[in-house]
Design an enzyme around this catalytic site. Structure first.
Site, PDB file in Angstrom:
ATOM      1  N   GLN A   1     -48.308 -14.722 -42.457  1.00 26.24           N
ATOM      2  CA  GLN A   1     -47.131 -13.668 -43.416  1.00 26.24           C
ATOM      3  C   GLN A   1     -45.885 -14.294 -43.243  1.00 26.24           C
ATOM      4  O   GLN A   1     -45.302 -14.068 -42.218  1.00 26.24           O
ATOM      5  CB  GLN A   1     -47.593 -12.272 -43.145  1.00 26.24           C
ATOM      6  CG  GLN A   1     -47.040 -11.456 -44.152  1.00 26.24           C
ATOM      7  CD  GLN A   1     -47.532 -11.597 -45.614  1.00 26.24           C
ATOM      8  OE1 GLN A   1     -48.816 -11.841 -45.908  1.00 26.24           O
ATOM      9  NE2 GLN A   1     -46.893 -11.744 -46.695  1.00 26.24           N
TER      10      GLN A   1
ATOM     11  N   LYS B   1     -54.497  -7.724 -48.290  1.00 25.62           N
ATOM     12  CA  LYS B   1     -55.374  -8.910 -48.092  1.00 25.62           C
ATOM     13  C   LYS B   1     -56.681  -8.717 -47.296  1.00 25.62           C
ATOM     14  O   LYS B   1     -57.598  -9.108 -47.599  1.00 25.62           O
ATOM     15  CB  LYS B   1     -54.498 -10.115 -47.495  1.00 25.62           C
ATOM     16  CG  LYS B   1     -53.285 -10.523 -48.307  1.00 25.62           C
ATOM     17  CD  LYS B   1     -52.295 -11.461 -47.700  1.00 25.62           C
ATOM     18  CE  LYS B   1     -51.197 -11.886 -48.599  1.00 25.62           C
ATOM     19  NZ  LYS B   1     -50.120 -12.579 -48.175  1.00 25.62           N
TER      20      LYS B   1
ATOM     21  N   ASP C   1     -52.956 -20.715 -48.197  1.00 22.60           N
ATOM     22  CA  ASP C   1     -51.458 -20.553 -49.007  1.00 22.60           C
ATOM     23  C   ASP C   1     -51.194 -21.749 -49.724  1.00 22.60           C
ATOM     24  O   ASP C   1     -50.208 -21.661 -50.633  1.00 22.60           O
ATOM     25  CB  ASP C   1     -50.495 -20.124 -48.026  1.00 22.60           C
ATOM     26  CG  ASP C   1     -50.288 -18.769 -48.016  1.00 22.60           C
ATOM     27  OD1 ASP C   1     -50.753 -17.688 -48.978  1.00 22.60           O
ATOM     28  OD2 ASP C   1     -49.682 -18.009 -47.033  1.00 22.60           O
TER      29      ASP C   1
END
Ligand code: NDP
Length: 279
Positions: A94, A50, A117
């Site tokens: 994460q 990422k 997200d």
């Protein structure tokens, strides 16, 4: 006849280039905070990928690597600080978090307009009613891959195997938004193979290597393999038995090189969207 391979690497590269050009042309200043707790090796790989994508696109990424023993309070405090920082456009925590931490509470603490997200309850709700700013990265990436085939979703039989909040359920919703006739399967589904065989578009998000076999696939179907499974020999494999299914499917995504890179490209897109919303 062998299936057409859907090249997730190439399609994701095109999305990232578009994001990069948009940032450059519009002179946007975009910043993503990436929070990782503990030292899960798979999470480390995802976070590094990422960060690399951010660098390519011209997004500044800041990593907050916290030790395994981080407390819930300390993590929530960090999220609060990032929420309050006007320079931070997107916050990514994460997952999975270490077992002692409450993932749900952490996600709910992220400001919805920085939730790149799209896991926050309010963003999930907005997806349900089709009024959203962000789509969750993996299902959004799967939709891009389906679009790349030229196969229309409208009116088609779509089967999603898996009903997780981050993949299966939103995936089904996105297919429904495009007028697919959608069936969601899970571990209690009877006659799974028969249900899957109806699918013009089959999405596997199970987390079991080689779960989808050739007898479950309608000839000519679009098969999207979300699974990322690590085998004992260290190799990655999807949920679909690629060698045999690619003999009957019309289109198929490989693992690696299918959905994985698209997930990251969609994160880049969401981060730019977040920056624009905040502006
Ligand atoms: P979950 O474990 O949360 O969900 C798995 C789903 O599969 C559940 O709904 C479960 O059903 C269903 N399932 C399990 N066994 C069976 C069975 N025998 N028959 C039918 N259904 C079954 O996983 P995720 O959704 O988080 O992830 C799925 C896969 O996708 C994983 O391999 C993960 O690593 C990968 N992934 C890949 C991403 C990418 O970027 N490519 C991003 C996110 C995930 P039930 O609900 O009944 O238990």
């Amino acid at each position: 006849m062998a299936a057409n391979i859907i090249d997730g690497k190439a399609i994701s590269a095109a999305v990232k280039e578009k994001v990069r050009d948009e940032i450059a042309h519009e002179g946007l200043k975009v910043e993503l905070a990436v929070v990782i707790v503990g030292d899960d090796p798979a999470s480390r790989v995802y976070v590094n990928n990422k960060k690399k994508a951010c660098e390519f696109c011209g997004i500044k990424s800041y990593e907050y690597a916290l030790p395994e023993e981080t407390t819930q309070e300390a993590l929530l405090e960090l999220v609060d600080t990032l929420n309050a920082d006007a320079n931070v456009n997107g916050i990514l925590v994460q997952l999975p978090l270490p077992k002692h931490l409450d993932e749900k509470a952490v996600i709910e603490r992220i400001s919805p307009n920085k939730d790149v997200d799209a896991f926050h309850e309010s963003n999930v709700g907005r997806i349900m009613i089709g009024n959203y700013s962000f789509l969750p990265c993996t299902p959004a990436g799967c939709m891009e891959l389906i679009h790349s085939t030229g196969v229309e979703v409208s009116g088609k039989e779509c089967v999603v195997i898996g009903r997780s909040n981050i993949v299966g359920k939103p995936m089904a919703m996105l297919l429904l938004h495009e007028n697919g006739t959608v069936t969601i399967c899970h571990s209690r589904t009877h006659d799974l193979a028969e249900v899957c065989r109806r699918a013009d578009i089959l999405v596997a998000a199970v987390g079991r290597p080689n779960f989808v076999t050739v007898d479950m696939v309608k000839p000519g179907a679009v098969v999207i393999d979300v699974g990322i499974n690590r085998l004992d020999n260290g190799k990655l494999c999807g949920d679909v038995k690629f060698d045999e299914v690619s003999e009957v499917a019309g289109w198929i995504t490989p693992v690696p090189g299918g959905v994985g890179p698209m997930t990251i490209a969609m994160l880049m897109r969401n981060t730019v969207t977040a920056a624009k919303i905040q502006k």
